[in-house]
Design an enzyme around this catalytic site. Structure first.
Site, PDB file in Angstrom:
ATOM      1  N   SER A  15      -7.743  34.486  27.492  1.00 15.07           N
ATOM      2  CA  SER A  15      -6.933  35.592  26.973  1.00 15.07           C
ATOM      3  C   SER A  15      -5.557  35.652  27.632  1.00 15.07           C
ATOM      4  O   SER A  15      -4.555  35.944  26.967  1.00 15.07           O
ATOM      5  CB  SER A  15      -7.675  36.920  27.153  1.00 15.07           C
ATOM      6  OG  SER A  15      -8.009  37.135  28.509  1.00 15.07           O
ATOM      7  N   VAL A  16      -5.484  35.353  28.936  1.00 18.27           N
ATOM      8  CA  VAL A  16      -4.200  35.409  29.628  1.00 18.27           C
ATOM      9  C   VAL A  16      -3.332  34.201  29.282  1.00 18.27           C
ATOM     10  O   VAL A  16      -2.148  34.337  28.962  1.00 18.27           O
ATOM     11  CB  VAL A  16      -4.399  35.506  31.154  1.00 18.27           C
ATOM     12  CG1 VAL A  16      -3.056  35.401  31.886  1.00 18.27           C
ATOM     13  CG2 VAL A  16      -5.090  36.813  31.519  1.00 18.27           C
ATOM     14  N   GLY A  82      -9.568  30.067  35.382  1.00 19.17           N
ATOM     15  CA  GLY A  82     -10.432  30.531  36.458  1.00 19.17           C
ATOM     16  C   GLY A  82     -11.464  31.493  35.925  1.00 19.17           C
ATOM     17  O   GLY A  82     -11.417  31.905  34.759  1.00 19.17           O
ATOM     18  N   ARG A  91     -10.574  41.955  42.684  1.00 16.91           N
ATOM     19  CA  ARG A  91      -9.921  40.649  42.587  1.00 16.91           C
ATOM     20  C   ARG A  91     -10.351  39.740  43.731  1.00 16.91           C
ATOM     21  O   ARG A  91     -10.473  38.525  43.573  1.00 16.91           O
ATOM     22  CB  ARG A  91      -8.402  40.838  42.589  1.00 16.91           C
ATOM     23  CG  ARG A  91      -7.878  41.572  41.352  1.00 16.91           C
ATOM     24  CD  ARG A  91      -6.363  41.716  41.417  1.00 16.91           C
ATOM     25  NE  ARG A  91      -5.844  42.415  40.236  1.00 16.91           N
ATOM     26  CZ  ARG A  91      -5.499  43.691  40.217  1.00 16.91           C
ATOM     27  NH1 ARG A  91      -5.642  44.416  41.307  1.00 16.91           N
ATOM     28  NH2 ARG A  91      -5.019  44.239  39.131  1.00 16.91           N
ATOM     29  N   ASP A 151       2.439  44.808  38.203  1.00 19.50           N
ATOM     30  CA  ASP A 151       2.187  46.119  38.817  1.00 19.50           C
ATOM     31  C   ASP A 151       3.477  46.938  38.858  1.00 19.50           C
ATOM     32  O   ASP A 151       3.473  48.147  38.601  1.00 19.50           O
ATOM     33  CB  ASP A 151       1.651  45.950  40.244  1.00 19.50           C
ATOM     34  CG  ASP A 151       0.477  45.013  40.304  1.00 19.50           C
ATOM     35  OD1 ASP A 151      -0.657  45.472  40.177  1.00 19.50           O
ATOM     36  OD2 ASP A 151       0.714  43.799  40.453  1.00 19.50           O
ATOM     37  N   ARG A 154       4.207  48.233  35.474  1.00 20.70           N
ATOM     38  CA  ARG A 154       3.345  49.397  35.212  1.00 20.70           C
ATOM     39  C   ARG A 154       3.915  50.641  35.880  1.00 20.70           C
ATOM     40  O   ARG A 154       3.936  51.739  35.299  1.00 20.70           O
ATOM     41  CB  ARG A 154       1.929  49.134  35.734  1.00 20.70           C
ATOM     42  CG  ARG A 154       1.132  48.135  34.908  1.00 20.70           C
ATOM     43  CD  ARG A 154      -0.143  47.708  35.626  1.00 20.70           C
ATOM     44  NE  ARG A 154      -1.002  46.902  34.760  1.00 20.70           N
ATOM     45  CZ  ARG A 154      -1.879  46.010  35.198  1.00 20.70           C
ATOM     46  NH1 ARG A 154      -2.032  45.801  36.500  1.00 20.70           N
ATOM     47  NH2 ARG A 154      -2.616  45.324  34.345  1.00 20.70           N
ATOM     48  N   HIS A 178      -1.525  41.881  45.469  1.00 17.86           N
ATOM     49  CA  HIS A 178      -1.770  42.280  44.078  1.00 17.86           C
ATOM     50  C   HIS A 178      -3.239  42.692  44.024  1.00 17.86           C
ATOM     51  O   HIS A 178      -4.123  41.892  43.743  1.00 17.86           O
ATOM     52  CB  HIS A 178      -1.509  41.110  43.129  1.00 17.86           C
ATOM     53  CG  HIS A 178      -1.963  41.364  41.717  1.00 17.86           C
ATOM     54  ND1 HIS A 178      -1.508  42.422  40.970  1.00 17.86           N
ATOM     55  CD2 HIS A 178      -2.840  40.711  40.927  1.00 17.86           C
ATOM     56  CE1 HIS A 178      -2.074  42.392  39.777  1.00 17.86           C
ATOM     57  NE2 HIS A 178      -2.906  41.369  39.733  1.00 17.86           N
TER      58      HIS A 178
END
Length: 316
Positions: A15-16, A82, A91, A151, A154, A178
């Site tokens: 998806s990324v 990954g 994470r 981030d 955001r 992160h």
């Protein structure tokens, strides 16, 4: 190196990776975009789907396949492949599994594109960025991570929403890991050129410390909320990644909070983390000096220690 003759390879057609390739093609981040993934049927389908829209995009071509050969002679290689973050999983929990994936893929990618800049997007991005610098042995700055670019985006969006101004007019960054120890540089944040602490909210008063804490918490938890609802974050990190690629291929000398061991913090050469850094054709050129108050400096120290412990756990 220039965008008009450049090649970008995206590793991972999940998806990324597909969102990043899509964003890069729409924005014209590179002349050629290559998508590589071990799942041959998936990557070929994604390439075909993207190729069908080429006439409406800025980039001229999309190629791809299961073999790393499609990445040969890249100017920039972005790694999104990954194990993905599951609901409730931090994470840092992903670290060991994704380190082993990096160990298997990076040598071949470097061999095929020895002059490329390598950008890590896979989480935990700071740990994997540090590990990747060790695996590749490339010059300092040529390997770096997307860090807290998303981030910070955001954060700017949230502040803009609360103040009724464009996110483009909000200037503040998230730095550090992160992840769960990241934090906002409130002491130097501005809206336009006015310090954030002097800005009045629509309620007619400055932000309270509790309100700033709430905004910061919302930034930190945003990924978890999105993952819970749709399984992955992809659009915003895709376009953030494309923006970082443009800084490299356009030699923009852009100031971005990317993750690198070149953060300029004394006593922390054994970690990669995000601070405002100059990004150009060689990758991260240097970090800008930090201006932190005492509370922020203490939080940065905590963030460094959290990353240091995880790097030790994965054997680096």
């Amino acid at each position: 190196m220039s965008i008009s003759t450049s090649k970008l390879s995206v590793i991972g057609a999940g998806s990324v990776g597909t969102a990043l390739a899509y964003a890069a093609m729409i924005r014209g981040s590179a002349k050629i975009v290559a998508l590589q993934d071990l799942n041959e049927a998936k990557v070929e389908a994604e390439v075909l789907d993207l190729a069908h829209g080429t006439q409406f995009m800025q980039s001229s071509s999309i190629i791809g396949g299961a073999s790393q050969d499609v990445t040969a002679d890249s100017d920039v290689v972005v790694i999104t492949a990954g194990a993905k973050q599951n609901p409730g999983q931090t994470r840092l929990d992903l670290a060991a599994k994704n380190v082993s994936i990096l160990e298997s893929m990076l040598p071949g990618l470097v061999e095929r594109s020895p002059n490329a800049v390598f950008i890590l997007v896979t989480n935990p991005v700071d740990v994997l960025t540090y590990v990747a610098t060790k695996i590749t042995g490339l010059p300092s700055g040529r390997v770096f991570g997307s860090g807290t670019v998303l981030d910070s985006s955001r954060l700017r969006w949230l502040l803009g929403q609360r103040l009724g101004v464009s996110a483009r007019s909000v200037h503040s960054m998230i730095i550090g890991e992160h992840g769960d120890s990241e934090f906002a540089m409130w002491s130097t944040a501005t809206v336009g050129q006015i310090p954030l602490h002097d800005i009045m909210t629509p309620e007619g008063a400055p932000f309270t410390p509790a309100q700033l804490d709430e905004i910061e918490h919302e930034v930190r938890s945003a990924a978890y909320k999105i993952i819970e609802g749709k399984g992955a974050t992809n659009y915003a990190i895709g376009v953030s990644g494309a923006r970082i690629v443009e800084a490299v291929l356009g030699n923009q000398k852009a100031v971005l909070p990317v993750s690198s061991p070149l953060h300029g913090i004394d006593g922390a050469s054994d970690v990669a983390l995000s601070v405002p850094s100059i990004v150009g054709s060689t990758g991260v050129e240097r970090a800008l000096p930090l201006s932190l108050n005492d509370a922020e400096a203490a939080r940065l120290t905590s963030s460094i220690e959290a990353l240091r412990q995880t790097i030790k756990v994965v054997g680096y």
